[in-house]
Design an enzyme around this catalytic site. Structure first.
Site, mmCIF file in Angstrom:
data_model
loop_
_atom_site.group_PDB
_atom_site.id
_atom_site.type_symbol
_atom_site.label_atom_id
_atom_site.label_comp_id
_atom_site.label_asym_id
_atom_site.label_seq_id
_atom_site.Cartn_x
_atom_site.Cartn_y
_atom_site.Cartn_z
ATOM 1 N N LYS A 1 44.914 40.476 41.259
ATOM 2 C CA LYS A 1 44.659 41.911 41.202
ATOM 3 C C LYS A 1 45.221 42.620 42.448
ATOM 4 O O LYS A 1 45.719 41.980 43.358
ATOM 5 C CB LYS A 1 43.153 42.153 41.043
ATOM 6 C CG LYS A 1 42.595 41.615 39.711
ATOM 7 C CD LYS A 1 43.042 42.424 38.526
ATOM 8 C CE LYS A 1 42.932 41.786 37.161
ATOM 9 N NZ LYS A 1 41.766 41.062 36.778
HETATM 10 C C1 LIG Z 1 40.886 40.732 35.561
HETATM 11 C C2 LIG Z 1 40.241 41.535 34.497
HETATM 12 C C3 LIG Z 1 38.882 41.409 34.192
HETATM 13 C C4 LIG Z 1 38.003 40.342 34.743
HETATM 14 O O1 LIG Z 1 37.893 40.245 36.081
HETATM 15 P P1 LIG Z 1 37.526 38.818 36.744
HETATM 16 O O2 LIG Z 1 37.223 39.207 38.142
HETATM 17 O O3 LIG Z 1 38.726 37.946 36.613
HETATM 18 O O4 LIG Z 1 36.337 38.278 36.031
HETATM 19 C C5 LIG Z 1 38.344 42.252 33.249
HETATM 20 N N1 LIG Z 1 39.086 43.147 32.602
HETATM 21 C C6 LIG Z 1 40.399 43.302 32.843
HETATM 22 C C7 LIG Z 1 41.152 44.337 32.102
HETATM 23 C C8 LIG Z 1 41.029 42.476 33.783
HETATM 24 O O5 LIG Z 1 42.340 42.599 33.978
#
Ligand SMILES: *Cc1c(COP(=O)(O)O)cnc(C)c1O
Length: 378
Positions: A192
């Site tokens: 991210k």
């Molecule tokens: C990465 C992501 C998540 C989940 O986040 P995590 O921290 O990996 O559990 C949820 N929704 C979207 C759209 C994502 O890209």
């Protein structure tokens, strides 16, 4: 020798992280609480602005799960979810034994289509099941049409749970993604825009909800000297060590957004002569963090998004098709879907290009050269 690997989106440390992690060690706060957790929550709160309350958690998925709990989602309830997204938007609906109702995307932002949303709500309403929540997603950092979506939600009295996992740093007319709903989730997974290696946060619009989230995330321990439990809890809190990484990353967030937007602008400029390739522009007043730079490929003379993906892979460059919509996933196929084939066609023709904030000019040039070569030799 193979070319250096170019990743889709890899972690990018800013330099300040180790200081906070060292502090955690020095003070022995190597625990799921401590000053970095509070500090990280405060940093996020002041970044997002507005009257929001942060709870740092072990993942974005945990944040969505807790939000559904706090919204009272139970067995048999309907929850509306954008179909085109990562599965983590929808999985927690199943954890809560509820029924996901999937909604198509529109072409302006690639996110939840307001018309399809109306249809989905009406259909659930007719079945006597007014949805308990609506989960729009800001895919790849592009904000969903929150003004219209909020109007529809308000009209029906249904709360919004914003999936802002990909959209920290994005806004609509300076109102930040993560502050539009009753709740929002953020993610700090390794890919991210900022990362704690793994982590997330719940954004609540009331202090009460944030307190309840904290309670549920720490095993629902009642305020007693012994361990007393009246509810089922979860172990969802972020560790103080990882929150230290988060604090350092917050210092780099603006630079990450600028770098990712520069990637997008580079691709846009370099690929503009290829008429088969287009990119998603920001609607007026919208600001995307451009978490991932994506292209749409109009198939022609043997070239499509898959031939591009394979050619890049051949050069040791990672790319990925856009999210495969949930209503087309084997595990979710049985659930209702409202809309047309917009999400499906985006999936079929869309490709995410390397987008990390740590890419070099040389990396970007290699990506573009590979794509251009394909079209020239064709
Ligand atoms: C990465 C992501 C998540 C989940 O986040 P995590 O921290 O990996 O559990 C949820 N929704 C979207 C759209 C994502 O890209």
């Amino acid at each position: 020798m193979q070319n250096k690997k170019i990743w889709l989106s890899s972690p990018h440390m800013g330099g300040g992280e180790q200081k906070y992690v060292q502090e955690a060690f020095d003070s022995n706060w190597v625990a799921p609480l401590g000053p970095n957790v509070k500090g990280f929550e405060n940093d996020l709160q002041s970044y997002l602005g507005g009257d929001v309350h942060l709870t740092a958690l072990s993942s974005g998925t945990a944040a969505i799960h807790l939000a559904l709990k706090l919204l009272g989602v139970e067995q048999g309830d309907h929850v509306i979810c954008q179909s085109m997204t990562f599965s983590a938007s929808a999985n927690p609906i199943i954890y809560a034994n509820a029924t996901p109702v999937f909604v198509d995307s529109e072409r302006l932002t690639w996110n939840m289509c307001p018309d399809a949303l109306e249809k989905a709500i009406s259909a659930s309403h007719r079945k006597g099941k007014l949805p308990k929540a609506i989960i729009p997603v800001h895919l790849y950092g592009m904000p969903a049409q929150m003004t219209v979506i909020n109007e529809i939600a308000d009209h029906w009295g249904i709360p919004i749970l914003e999936d802002a996992a990909e959209a920290l740093g994005s806004h609509i007319q300076h109102r930040n993604c993560g502050t539009f709903g009753k709740f929002a989730c953020l993610s700090f997974n390794g890919n991210k825009i900022i990362t704690t290696s793994g982590g997330g946060a719940l954004v609540s619009s009331t202090r009460e909800d944030a307190n309840k989230a904290l309670f549920l995330a720490t095993q629902a321990r009642e305020d007693q000297p012994h361990y007393e439990h009246r509810e089922i809890g979860y172990n969802y809190r972020l560790s103080n060590v990882l929150a230290g990484i988060g604090r350092g990353q917050m210092e780099a967030l603006d630079a990450h957004v600028a770098a990712r937007r520069a990637n997008w602008a580079f691709y846009k400029d370099a690929l503009q002569d290829i008429s088969e390739i287009s990119m998603l522009e920001e609607p007026d007043g919208y600001f995307s963090n451009r978490w991932l730079s994506c292209i749409l490929v109009r198939p022609s003379s043997g070239l499509n998004r898959e031939t591009i993906r394979l050619a890049l892979s051949e050069e040791n460059i990672e790319s990925r098709p856009l999210w495969k919509p949930m209503h087309l996933q084997p595990i979710f196929q049985q659930y209702p879907f409202y809309g047309e084939n917009i999400a499906e066609s985006l999936f079929q023709n869309g490709l995410c290009l390397p987008s990390g904030s740590n890419l070099t000019g040389e990396d970007l040039t290699r990506v573009v050269a590979c794509i251009k070569k394909l079209y020239q030799s064709n």
